[in-house]
Enzyme design. Sequence first.
Site, mmCIF file in Angstrom:
data_model
loop_
_atom_site.group_PDB
_atom_site.id
_atom_site.type_symbol
_atom_site.label_atom_id
_atom_site.label_comp_id
_atom_site.label_asym_id
_atom_site.label_seq_id
_atom_site.Cartn_x
_atom_site.Cartn_y
_atom_site.Cartn_z
ATOM 1 N N LYS A 194 27.562 75.801 39.018
ATOM 2 C CA LYS A 194 26.707 76.927 39.421
ATOM 3 C C LYS A 194 27.552 78.030 40.054
ATOM 4 C CE LYS A 194 22.807 77.285 39.241
ATOM 5 N NZ LYS A 194 21.914 77.785 38.148
ATOM 6 N N THR A 252 21.951 78.476 43.610
ATOM 7 C CA THR A 252 21.670 77.502 44.678
ATOM 8 C C THR A 252 22.516 77.738 45.932
ATOM 9 O OG1 THR A 252 22.025 75.156 45.200
ATOM 10 C CG2 THR A 252 23.299 76.010 43.408
ATOM 11 N N ASP A 253 22.033 77.228 47.060
ATOM 12 C CA ASP A 253 22.825 77.295 48.301
ATOM 13 C C ASP A 253 24.045 76.376 48.235
ATOM 14 O OD1 ASP A 253 21.410 74.880 48.415
ATOM 15 O OD2 ASP A 253 20.593 75.217 50.426
ATOM 16 N N GLU A 254 24.011 75.418 47.270
ATOM 17 C CA GLU A 254 25.097 74.424 47.228
ATOM 18 C C GLU A 254 26.449 75.040 46.895
ATOM 19 O OE1 GLU A 254 24.455 70.661 45.521
ATOM 20 O OE2 GLU A 254 22.292 70.744 45.707
ATOM 21 N N TYR A 281 28.068 69.684 39.983
ATOM 22 C CA TYR A 281 26.909 70.573 39.775
ATOM 23 C C TYR A 281 27.147 71.913 40.470
ATOM 24 C CZ TYR A 281 22.421 72.733 41.024
ATOM 25 O OH TYR A 281 21.411 73.647 41.250
HETATM 26 P P1 NAD Z 1 15.086 71.559 36.222
HETATM 27 O O1 NAD Z 1 16.158 70.603 35.864
HETATM 28 O O2 NAD Z 1 13.765 71.037 36.691
HETATM 29 O O3 NAD Z 1 14.761 72.495 34.973
HETATM 30 C C1 NAD Z 1 15.769 73.066 34.186
HETATM 31 C C2 NAD Z 1 15.142 73.508 32.873
HETATM 32 O O4 NAD Z 1 16.188 74.080 32.071
HETATM 33 C C3 NAD Z 1 14.526 72.362 32.061
HETATM 34 O O5 NAD Z 1 13.268 72.735 31.551
HETATM 35 C C4 NAD Z 1 15.524 72.162 30.930
HETATM 36 O O6 NAD Z 1 14.910 71.682 29.732
HETATM 37 C C5 NAD Z 1 16.099 73.555 30.758
HETATM 38 N N1 NAD Z 1 17.425 73.510 30.165
HETATM 39 C C6 NAD Z 1 18.486 72.737 30.551
HETATM 40 N N2 NAD Z 1 19.537 72.946 29.747
HETATM 41 C C7 NAD Z 1 19.153 73.883 28.833
HETATM 42 C C8 NAD Z 1 19.790 74.499 27.736
HETATM 43 N N3 NAD Z 1 21.067 74.194 27.425
HETATM 44 N N4 NAD Z 1 19.107 75.407 27.006
HETATM 45 C C9 NAD Z 1 17.810 75.696 27.314
HETATM 46 N N5 NAD Z 1 17.145 75.151 28.345
HETATM 47 C C10 NAD Z 1 17.806 74.241 29.110
HETATM 48 O O7 NAD Z 1 15.741 72.536 37.272
HETATM 49 P P2 NAD Z 1 15.039 73.349 38.464
HETATM 50 O O8 NAD Z 1 15.039 72.510 39.666
HETATM 51 O O9 NAD Z 1 13.796 73.947 37.986
HETATM 52 O O10 NAD Z 1 16.131 74.485 38.684
HETATM 53 C C11 NAD Z 1 16.027 75.740 38.011
HETATM 54 C C12 NAD Z 1 17.166 76.633 38.463
HETATM 55 O O11 NAD Z 1 17.096 76.826 39.878
HETATM 56 C C13 NAD Z 1 18.535 76.025 38.179
HETATM 57 O O12 NAD Z 1 19.392 77.061 37.757
HETATM 58 C C14 NAD Z 1 18.982 75.473 39.525
HETATM 59 O O13 NAD Z 1 20.377 75.487 39.650
HETATM 60 C C15 NAD Z 1 18.332 76.461 40.464
HETATM 61 N N6 NAD Z 1 18.022 75.947 41.810
HETATM 62 C C16 NAD Z 1 17.292 74.788 41.951
HETATM 63 C C17 NAD Z 1 16.959 74.352 43.236
HETATM 64 C C18 NAD Z 1 16.102 73.127 43.451
HETATM 65 O O14 NAD Z 1 15.924 72.720 44.594
HETATM 66 N N7 NAD Z 1 15.548 72.515 42.416
HETATM 67 C C19 NAD Z 1 17.387 75.069 44.356
HETATM 68 C C20 NAD Z 1 18.123 76.252 44.157
HETATM 69 C C21 NAD Z 1 18.426 76.675 42.883
#
Ligand code: NAD
Length: 309
Positions: free
Chosen positions: A150, A120-122, A146
Amino acid sequence: MTILVTGGAGFIGSNFLHQAVNCFSEKIICVDNLSYASDYEQIKDLPIEFCNANIIDQHYCDYIFKKYKPKTIFHFAAESHVDNSIKDCSKFIDTNVHGTVNLLNLSVKYDIERFHHISTDEVYGSLNYEDPPFTETTPYDPQNPYSASKASSDHFVATYHNTYGLPTIITNCSNNYGPRQNKEKLIPKIISNVLQNKEIPIYGKGENIRDWIFVDDHCRAIIDLYHYGTVGEKYNIGGECELRNIDLVRRIINLMNGDEKLIKFVDDRPGHDLRYAMDNSKIKNAVDFYPQYDIKTGLRKTISWYENN
Ligand code: NAD
């Protein structure tokens, strides 16, 4: 040869799987422990194999690596909600740090050819209004539990490339929006509340700025980097769409013909980052990536998905 996708039942992972099944000929294995943020319904009809597993479970993950022999890993699984991390960050340390390190160890053990870590950008912290956007060399300065978890996982991925020669790529993306996101997050919450004519809580005065990218653009960037990215590198992925939260809320309300009176300002999130912004120069030069969705088109698609689901 198989491809392993962690977190594929979550928001970005599930959208990625919908693209990936049309882009890869290899068998795809999804590992997800179906936490509260997941929605298995969204992927159950895809031609993939699903393993209900926790990425911190060393023995079960070892079994999965041995059985399916993945060559590529796209690692999305994470605890992802900042507010939850402020209440209790223990799960964030477990999944985001220990879970990632578990997968890294197995990737070294089983000679994985590509470990793509989704971040993430965070991790870069917070910008003031006049600051230039984050680049890949901006020092890490996470401001909440969080983003600290990350940032930690990013460092482990980078050190596994440096120490063990693991072929890694790290991407740091800005705020995603689109179908299949859990209703705890800002945009689904706004849409859902407008649909139900309920108040829309906005932190502070809504002046925090985020860069927004439609989730399909993020997923396409990841696939482009699989083909043309350079191992050992990290890339920022931005939507080139900075918006104040209050302006985003008004846009959605207007697109849905809702009532702006639903907006309710609430106490700000502790340590709320003021602004994130991304410099896309590196990924543009590397793989000719440009976000294809403007905010209006992306929001229309998103609203329509929530109206129908
Ligand atoms: P999300 O919370 O919607 O989905 C996360 C998924 O991971 C879920 O299906 C959950 O069941 C699974 N999960 C969590 N803990 C787990 C574990 N211990 N074992 C197996 N599975 C597990 O998150 P998202 O928004 O889809 O984000 C996905 C990735 O992208 C993350 O790594 C997040 O940091 C990164 N990200 C998200 C954003 C955003 O805007 N949503 C932006 C940049 C980066």
